[in-house]
Each structure stands twice: as C-alpha cells, then as structure tokens.
Design a protein around this motif. Structure first.
Motif, PDB file in Angstrom:
ATOM      1  N   CYS A  22      71.441 -39.290  42.472  1.00 30.78           N
ATOM      2  CA  CYS A  22      70.022 -39.633  42.603  1.00 30.78           C
ATOM      3  C   CYS A  22      69.497 -38.979  43.866  1.00 30.78           C
ATOM      4  O   CYS A  22      70.016 -39.215  44.953  1.00 30.78           O
ATOM      5  CB  CYS A  22      69.870 -41.149  42.676  1.00 30.78           C
ATOM      6  N   LYS A  23      68.457 -38.187  43.700  1.00 31.42           N
ATOM      7  CA  LYS A  23      67.876 -37.486  44.843  1.00 31.42           C
ATOM      8  C   LYS A  23      66.452 -37.955  45.076  1.00 31.42           C
ATOM      9  O   LYS A  23      65.640 -37.999  44.134  1.00 31.42           O
ATOM     10  CB  LYS A  23      67.876 -35.983  44.607  1.00 31.42           C
ATOM     11  N   ALA A  35      70.387 -47.522  46.302  1.00 37.21           N
ATOM     12  CA  ALA A  35      71.205 -48.432  45.497  1.00 37.21           C
ATOM     13  C   ALA A  35      71.203 -48.011  44.033  1.00 37.21           C
ATOM     14  O   ALA A  35      70.349 -47.242  43.587  1.00 37.21           O
ATOM     15  CB  ALA A  35      70.683 -49.860  45.625  1.00 37.21           C
ATOM     16  N   TRP A  36      72.177 -48.553  43.328  1.00 41.02           N
ATOM     17  CA  TRP A  36      72.257 -48.409  41.870  1.00 41.02           C
ATOM     18  C   TRP A  36      72.215 -49.795  41.242  1.00 41.02           C
ATOM     19  O   TRP A  36      72.945 -50.706  41.680  1.00 41.02           O
ATOM     20  CB  TRP A  36      73.543 -47.698  41.457  1.00 41.02           C
ATOM     21  N   TYR A  37      71.366 -49.930  40.257  1.00 44.22           N
ATOM     22  CA  TYR A  37      71.288 -51.125  39.434  1.00 44.22           C
ATOM     23  C   TYR A  37      71.622 -50.710  38.007  1.00 44.22           C
ATOM     24  O   TYR A  37      71.588 -49.520  37.666  1.00 44.22           O
ATOM     25  CB  TYR A  37      69.867 -51.707  39.463  1.00 44.22           C
ATOM     26  N   CYS A  95      68.450 -45.849  39.753  1.00 51.43           N
ATOM     27  CA  CYS A  95      68.508 -45.629  41.189  1.00 51.43           C
ATOM     28  C   CYS A  95      67.335 -46.361  41.848  1.00 51.43           C
ATOM     29  O   CYS A  95      66.215 -46.390  41.307  1.00 51.43           O
ATOM     30  CB  CYS A  95      68.424 -44.133  41.467  1.00 51.43           C
ATOM     31  N   ASN A  96      67.607 -46.927  42.996  1.00 51.29           N
ATOM     32  CA  ASN A  96      66.579 -47.652  43.761  1.00 51.29           C
ATOM     33  C   ASN A  96      66.598 -47.142  45.198  1.00 51.29           C
ATOM     34  O   ASN A  96      67.676 -47.035  45.797  1.00 51.29           O
ATOM     35  CB  ASN A  96      66.875 -49.151  43.696  1.00 51.29           C
ATOM     36  N   LEU A 114      61.170 -47.523  45.392  1.00 52.68           N
ATOM     37  CA  LEU A 114      61.019 -46.647  44.241  1.00 52.68           C
ATOM     38  C   LEU A 114      62.198 -46.791  43.290  1.00 52.68           C
ATOM     39  O   LEU A 114      63.333 -47.054  43.715  1.00 52.68           O
ATOM     40  CB  LEU A 114      60.920 -45.193  44.702  1.00 52.68           C
ATOM     41  N   TRP A 115      61.920 -46.592  42.019  1.00 48.76           N
ATOM     42  CA  TRP A 115      62.947 -46.630  40.976  1.00 48.76           C
ATOM     43  C   TRP A 115      63.001 -45.278  40.258  1.00 48.76           C
ATOM     44  O   TRP A 115      61.971 -44.645  40.024  1.00 48.76           O
ATOM     45  CB  TRP A 115      62.631 -47.706  39.950  1.00 48.76           C
ATOM     46  N   GLY A 116      64.207 -44.889  39.899  1.00 46.52           N
ATOM     47  CA  GLY A 116      64.360 -43.720  39.052  1.00 46.52           C
ATOM     48  C   GLY A 116      64.044 -44.077  37.608  1.00 46.52           C
ATOM     49  O   GLY A 116      63.772 -45.226  37.270  1.00 46.52           O
TER      50      GLY A 116
END
Length: 125
Positions: A22-23, A35-37, A95-96, A114-116
């Motif tokens: 995640c960039k 972070a990852w959710y 990704c957060n 922000l969220w991916g």
C-alpha cells in the motif's frame, strides 16, 4: 490530496503466502500510522496489523506469528507479508493511513484518515 493505492491480493492455496503493499502519495506532511484491516463476507471489518511512525507494531491475535507488517518510510509504503494462509484469512483487505496533509497556504497540516480501495485475498483449502 493524499491518495492510497493497494496491490498484491489474489488466490492462494492453504499454507501459501502473499504480500500486500500500500502506497500513500500526494501532499503528505507526515504519516502517524499505517494499517491493514480485513472484512470477510458477513463479518465486520477488523484490524489485522498496524505500524506506527516509531515502528511499533500491533497484530490481531489470529495472525500473530504468521503475518508481518513492515514499512518503507522513505516511500510511504506499507507491506503485509502473509504466511501460512488458511481459508479463514479469506477477505477483502484494506489499507488504512493516518496522516497529516499539507494545506498549501491554508494553515497547519490537516489530519486525515484514508482507506484504500480494498484487495481480495482468497485462500482455497
């Protein structure tokens, strides 16, 4: 604006591995945490792993010892290395990013979360 783009999901057999990335890019002043959710069908979104600016890490109990989160601060990129995957890990992974965004000429940096877009991980048994 700050943007977040994920990549790396896919289909894998049980016991296999995947790496998510995640960039964050754009008008970033600083990043507090990445972070990852994940969210499985019919379930609530849950925190998988988080890494803070001081490199402190937290993990969900269900992934400890199997998943590793790490960060390339120079590239504003976070990775999630997932090993020994099982069907229970099947979910959409998000990704957060908690960051401060530059407000050009408009005052102090603004805190944003922000969220991916999400990336599907499917583990077959």
């Amino acid at each position: 604006q700050v943007r977040v783009v994920e990549s790396g999901g896919g289909l894998v057999q049980a016991g296999g591995s995947l790496r998510l990335s995640c960039k964050a890019s754009g008008s970033i002043y600083s990043i507090d945490a990445m972070a990852w959710y994940r969210q499985a069908p019919g379930k609530e979104r849950e925190l998988v792993a988080r890494i803070f600016s001081d490199q402190q890490k937290t993990y969900a109990e269900s992934v400890k010892g199997r998943f590793t989160i790490f960060r390339d601060s120079a590239e504003n990129t976070v990775y999630l290395q997932m090993n020994n995957l099982g069907p229970e890990d099947t979910a959409v992974y998000y990704c957060n990013v908690e960051a401060y965004e530059v407000q050009y000429g408009l005052g102090d940096p603004r805190y944003v979360v922000l969220w991916g877009q999400g990336t599907q991980v499917t583990v077959s048994s």
